[in-house]
Write a protein that holds these residues in place. Structure first.
Motif, short mmCIF file in Angstrom:
data_model
loop_
_atom_site.label_atom_id
_atom_site.label_comp_id
_atom_site.label_asym_id
_atom_site.label_seq_id
_atom_site.Cartn_x
_atom_site.Cartn_y
_atom_site.Cartn_z
N GLU C 17 0.84 -1.21 0.00
CA GLU C 17 0.00 0.00 0.00
C GLU C 17 0.88 1.26 0.00
O GLU C 17 1.79 1.36 0.79
N THR C 18 0.61 2.17 -0.91
CA THR C 18 1.35 3.43 -0.91
C THR C 18 0.36 4.58 -0.98
O THR C 18 -0.81 4.39 -1.29
N THR C 19 0.85 5.78 -0.68
CA THR C 19 0.00 6.97 -0.77
C THR C 19 -0.62 7.06 -2.16
O THR C 19 -1.81 7.33 -2.31
N ARG C 20 0.22 6.80 -3.17
CA ARG C 20 -0.24 6.90 -4.54
C ARG C 20 -1.41 5.93 -4.78
O ARG C 20 -2.43 6.28 -5.36
N LEU C 22 -3.44 4.65 -2.59
CA LEU C 22 -4.63 5.07 -1.85
C LEU C 22 -5.37 6.14 -2.63
O LEU C 22 -6.59 6.11 -2.77
N MET C 23 -4.61 7.12 -3.15
CA MET C 23 -5.23 8.21 -3.90
C MET C 23 -5.91 7.66 -5.16
O MET C 23 -7.02 8.06 -5.51
N LYS C 71 11.17 19.68 -4.66
CA LYS C 71 10.87 18.70 -5.69
C LYS C 71 9.35 18.57 -5.80
O LYS C 71 8.69 18.25 -4.81
N ASP C 76 2.03 12.13 -6.24
CA ASP C 76 1.37 11.39 -5.16
C ASP C 76 -0.15 11.32 -5.37
O ASP C 76 -0.84 10.56 -4.70
N LEU C 117 0.86 18.40 1.37
CA LEU C 117 0.15 17.17 1.76
C LEU C 117 0.45 16.79 3.21
O LEU C 117 1.60 16.73 3.62
N GLY C 118 -0.59 16.54 3.95
CA GLY C 118 -0.42 16.04 5.31
C GLY C 118 -0.45 17.12 6.37
O GLY C 118 -0.55 16.82 7.54
N VAL C 270 -6.20 13.57 6.06
CA VAL C 270 -5.41 14.61 6.71
C VAL C 270 -6.27 15.39 7.70
O VAL C 270 -5.79 15.79 8.76
#
Lengths: 287, 444, 333
Positions: C17-20, C22-23, C71, C76, C117-118, C270
């Motif tokens: 599972e990654t942030t990407r 999940l999005m 960067k 994401d 983000l976050g 968030v």
């Protein structure tokens, strides 16, 4: 229409007045009696709250200064003699002369000098790496290269060199507050006497292993041979745990020890002959 | 009925590649390096000189103090040197290096394979024997066994739980031990029961090992008071507190020990070691190690002598695959990564896992999105996102209030984090500091 | 043994599972609702969605590249989700420049100023929406009438939302039963046949998306279920007291942004609490405030405000609502 405006102004003024009266009485009631000189001294201090003096901020240091009877052992490394002089005038005391210092990184374990035996892949923090294992090279004393010291520096006086993977200290910005010294889990950084033109001679190694293993881990390690100690006319060099140490307050920068070192662990920086590349430990070592 | 612990937990891929590989006895290596600190507590003190001839099972380092264990020679031969070597932690420590000649054991050891079921030793004798034979917890924590078997004064213990969970992915050494040495393990359990003076013992085994469950259930019929409890597959079920909760419903208090709720937990491997020590008078100098990895040619379970270089184990498993990027000593969740493989196997080495390059690098760290997955994964009911930041920012008092010391470092939080944050790295750092601070407070 | 090994602290495995991902999961969950709004509103819905997503991503990229000089992290996927949700919260006939302003406020003001983000305390898409609602009240409340797929955009035929009809009517003293005649049936409401913001109308599609997210374990049931339950119970009580003055609970659940809000807006990681207990308190708060605004407030709809108000309580909830620790306290000294 105009009555609305007037009413509004009157209301707000009344509210303001009421608040002012309340505030006045509250301020009277909860007034803290304090030596007014503390504020004056705080203002005279640099206000960086770096903790270099050993207290938890400029105000805490000011309180200590006001309470103290003499300035012995109390010094603001950031402001130096100038600031302490001002404080001395405010408090009507004798300033104590303190030698200015500068932080020095005592490791030259570049990837060229100290071969990488593993890659660290954990959280980018020297403290984490240090508690995990010996480090990316065979040397378990040297720089871990995660930059905890750089993160601790409040004066922008440090950066990580991407090629050498070592921290670099900008002498002109360093105020010797000692934050990096505390941040380094391997005690590599030392506060040394600041010489004229930022010249320095120091042993750029903290490896306490015997010569063989030390040399195997890093080409420019101090192998503890003691040659530098014998040649030093001022007894500034001591040997302990297979490691030479040059006391910066005894050293007179005579430059006799540097040519003696068989591994190039002693670095001379800022001297005329090698002035081509100033303040760059890695480059100096390659020569 | 499958039982489990109620809160948190994760389901990492099991990857038990070696579950059906019988234990292979590895030949005695030509040289062994035996570190004097293979356990929690003070390092042992070497009692042999350079050049001395030793036999397998002979004491070579004496325990120093109560929380410490004896170290025995795993081979027969000559002491080559006593030197500092890099051990599995990456730091240097003292070790006894022995050149092996033949395989002669100390005479008092019963080398026959016959099962000895009858327990002749008394309670005190059992504990003394465990201490002499240098037994430690074989699940990885390597806490000296004789201390765990001594119920502290004023506490009462009424149940023994045997940890046959092996919830770490990849590892199968306990699983194989239960299958191949079931009767010995159960005898070991009976011995521990006698030492503790308890009537009941429960062996907790996860449902992904049905053969071990049925085998031990069958064998346990001949042993009084031992039952097998199948458990749902969930990591970290092998955690002491989780296992007790799953098997008995009792909850070890925060900051307490299992004995506070009348339970002692021992590992399957330890039970086998206790059997060998008590019935065969054999000190702990060999153990089962799983050598595995997805691209390993010949993964398997090996019975090896302590002090064998990890490189020899890797050779036995078909050599290190070319694409190896990480070698882990122990399980993938709690084991330690090795910087170099030229280190010795110790009493606590349960497995050697070789990860291919693509699985050996951590993913890129992204910002925390406050999804709370770490909190729901934490079996201790902590908030990893919070205590991790507190550890990183050196806010230790707050971290202590947030129960950072309850963390058992199982790694479920860092495993589950979608932002791939190094949560546990900083929690571990903070926990170590908080424990040190608490200790200083006590001594002051 | 020439391999130079990687060394890191444990664990040595990470979940897939990654942030990407999940999005991406949220985007997939939004797809049915998007399809529904394209079905009902036609080309306008497509234009609004595209403009919103592209401008949100662009604003984030430009800010990171040129102002923060970091960067860019648009990959994401969080900006895409914000863009979609912003589009879902505006009418499908909203002019392009207003959408771009909304995107600048959402990403630029509500997200990046707080650190990206976050770190944003308020749901970015909702901040954008509320900003637009206050700044462009006319454009933001002229709802196109669903009419099957059509190519109209800003010239679409508009009408009032069921909630607006209800709220207006009750203020004028009309009986609820009479007002019910003027609005579509509950079944039609369930399928989304009503005026409203482009993504909020089709309850069935939103519920489908919500079930997908719960199945994928992207969200837990706590927030949506408590919000919907609270609204149902609260309006149910009012309805039981006086059915002529208050609409029935089902009407409240199916109209306005409550489904979209409960399933997609309030569950934003968030800006929502991290513990189950906190989530339930948060959900009850949103439900109660929504009904209060709908029943006695000046606006016919209050979900956006309710969520933003409860967003501001989230740090407090995270601070004081702790998960149950394992093992009770013992004194040790």
């Amino acid at each position: 229409m105009s009555s609305t405006v007037l009413l509004t102004i009157a209301m707000l003024s009344a509210l303001g007045l009421l608040a002012a009266i309340i505030l006045y009485f509250v301020a009277q009631k909860f007034r803290v009696v304090e030596d007014p000189r503390i504020d004056t001294v705080t203002e005279a201090l640099p206000g960086a709250n770096c903790g270099g003096c050993g207290y938890t901020g400029c105000r805490a240091f000011a309180e200590t200064l006001v309470k103290s009877t003499s300035f012995e052992g109390l010094n603001c490394p950031v402001g130096g003699a100038e600031t302490m002089g001002k404080v001395a005038v405010i408090l009507d005391r004798q300033p104590v002369a303190v030698e200015p210092k500068v932080a020095v990184v005592r490791c030259n374990g570049t990837p060229d000098n100290a071969t990488r035996t593993s890659y660290y892949d954990g959280a980018v923090s020297c403290r984490v790496a240090h508690s995990l294992y010996g480090g990316q090279t065979g040397c378990q004393y040297g720089c871990l290269g995660c930059g905890d010291c750089v993160a601790a520096c409040k004066f922008d006086a440090m950066y990580m060199d991407p090629v050498t993977q070592l921290p670099v200290i900008l002498d002109e910005k360093c105020v010797a507050c000692g934050a990096c010294v505390k941040a380094c889990p391997r005690s590599i950084i030392e506060l040394r006497k600041r010489n004229k033109k930022d010249r320095k001679i120091y042993v750029s190694c903290v490896n306490r292993d015997k010569g063989g293993p030390a040399r195997k881990a890093c080409k420019v390690a101090c192998i503890g041979c003691g040659k530098c100690m014998k040649v030093c006319p001022y007894e500034a060099i001591t040997m302990e745990n297979n490691l030479a140490f040059i006391d910066s307050f005894k050293c007179r920068l005579c430059r006799k020890c540097e040519p003696e070192c068989p591994t190039g662990a002693i670095l001379e920086i800022g001297f005329p002959v090698k002035e081509a590349k100033p303040a760059e430990p890695a480059d100096a070592a390659v020569n | 009925m499958l039982k489990t612990f109620p809160k948190g937990g994760i389901h990492p891929p099991e990857n038990k590649l070696t579950a059906d590989r019988p234990i292979v006895i590895l030949p005695v290596p030509s040289q062994v390096t035996v570190p004097v600190s293979q356990h929690i507590g003070a390092p042992a003190v070497p009692v042999v000189e350079k050049g001395a001839a030793v036999k397998a099972g002979q004491l070579i380092a004496q325990a120093k103090g109560f929380v410490s264990t004896n170290i025995h020679s795993p081979v027969s031969g000559k002491v080559n040197k006593i030197d500092t070597v890099v051990d599995t932690t990456g730091y240097k420590q003292t070790a006894v290096v022995i050149d092996a000649e033949g395989d002669e054991w100390v005479e008092t050891i019963d080398r026959s394979a016959a099962l000895v079921k009858e327990i002749t030793l008394s309670r005190e004798q059992i504990i003394e024997r465990c201490q002499q034979c240098g037994l430690v917890g074989m699940g990885g924590a390597t806490f000296p066994t004789h201390i765990k078997l001594t119920v502290p004064a004023g506490k009462k213990c009424d149940m023994l739980i045997i940890n046959g969970v092996e919830c770490e992915p990849y590892l199968t050494s306990d699983h194989r031990l239960m299958l191949e040495k079931g009767a010995e393990v159960l005898t070991g359990v009976s011995i521990i029961m006698k030492a503790l003076g308890v009537e009941n013992a429960v062996i907790g085994i996860e449902a992904n090992k049905p053969d071990a469950i049925s085998q031990l259930t069958e064998l346990a019929k001949d042993f009084k008071g031992i039952t097998v409890q199948p458990l749902k597959v969930k990591y970290p079920q092998g955690g002491e507190k989780q296992l007790i909760k799953a098997c008995t419903g009792r909850e070890v208090p925060s900051g307490g020990l299992p004995v506070d709720v009348g339970v002692v937990v021992q590992n399957v491997g330890t039970s086998f070691a206790v059997y060998e020590a008590v019935q065969k008078n054999k000190p702990l100098f060999e153990r089962v190690v799983t050598v595995t990895g997805k691209s390993v040619k010949n993964p398997g379970n090996f019975m090896v002598r302590v002090g064998t270089p990890v490189t020899a184990l890797i050779e036995a498993a078909g050599g290190m695959p070319d694409d190896t990027g990480k070698v882990v000593n122990g399980g993938p969740m709690m084991g330690k990564a090795l910087a170099i493989t030229d280190v010795p196997v110790t009493k606590g080495t349960s497995g050697i896992i070789m990860f291919p390059a693509d699985a050996s690098k951590r993913a890129e760290v992204m910002p925390c999105i406050r999804c709370g997955k770490c909190s729901s994964a934490c079996a201790m009911g902590l908030e990893p996102w919070l205590i991790s930041v507190l550890g990183q920012k050196a806010m230790y008092e707050k971290a202590e209030q947030e129960k950072i010391t309850d963390c058992m470092e199982c790694g479920a939080c860092a495993y589950t984090c979608p932002a791939k944050r190094p949560l546990l790295d900083y929690i571990r750092l903070g926990k170590a500091t908080v424990i040190r601070m608490a200790r200083e407070r006590v001594t002051k | 043994m020439s391999n130079i090994l990687n060394v890191s602290p444990s664990p040595h495995q990470q979940s897939a599972e990654t942030t990407r991902k999940l999005m991406l999961g949220v985007v997939i969950a939004l797809a049915p609702a998007l399809a529904a709004s394209v079905w009902y509103f036609g080309l306008g819905a497509i234009i609004v969605t595209l403009v919103s997503v592209v401008s949100c991503v662009a604003v984030e990229y430009l800010i990171q590249k040129f102002i923060l000089k970091t960067k860019p992290s648009v990959s994401d996927g969080s900006a895409i989700v914000t863009g979609l949700l912003l589009a879902f919260n505006v009418p499908s006939n909203l002019p392009v420049h207003i959408i771009i302003i909304g995107a600048i406020v959402s990403i630029g003001v509500a997200k990046m100023t707080f650190g990206g983000l976050g770190n944003n305390p308020f749901n970015p898409a909702l901040v954008g929406r509320v900003f637009l609602l206050i700044s462009f009240p006319v454009q933001m409340t002229s709802w196109p009438v669903p009419s099957g797929f059509n190519t109209g955009y800003t010239d679409a035929v508009t009408g009032a939302t069921p909630l607006a009809i209800m709220s207006e009517g009750i203020k004028n003293g009309e009986a609820v039963s009479a007002l019910m005649e003027k609005i579509p049936s509950h079944m039609q409401l369930f399928y989304g046949y009503m005026g409203g913001s482009m993504g909020e109308i089709a309850a069935v599609a939103l519920i489908l998306g919500g079930l997908y997210m719960i199945w994928r374990k992207i969200i837990t049931w706590h927030i949506p279920v408590t919000i919907l339950l609270t609204v149902a119970v609260f309006t149910g009580i009012l309805w039981a007291v006086d059915p002529t003055k208050y609409a029935d609970p089902l009407f409240h659940l199916l109209t306005g942004g409550i489904m979209l809000g409960a399933i997609f807006m309030a569950t934003d990681y968030v800006t929502s609490p991290m513990t189950a207990k906190g989530m339930i308190i948060y959900g009850i708060g949103i439900g109660v405030i929504t009904v209060l605004i709908r029943t006695w407030g000046a606006y016919p709809e209050g979900v956006s405000f309710a969520i933003l108000i409860m967003n501001s309580f989230v740090p407090l909830l995270n601070m004081y609502i702790k998960p149950k620790r394992f093992g009770k306290e013992v004194k040790h000294g």
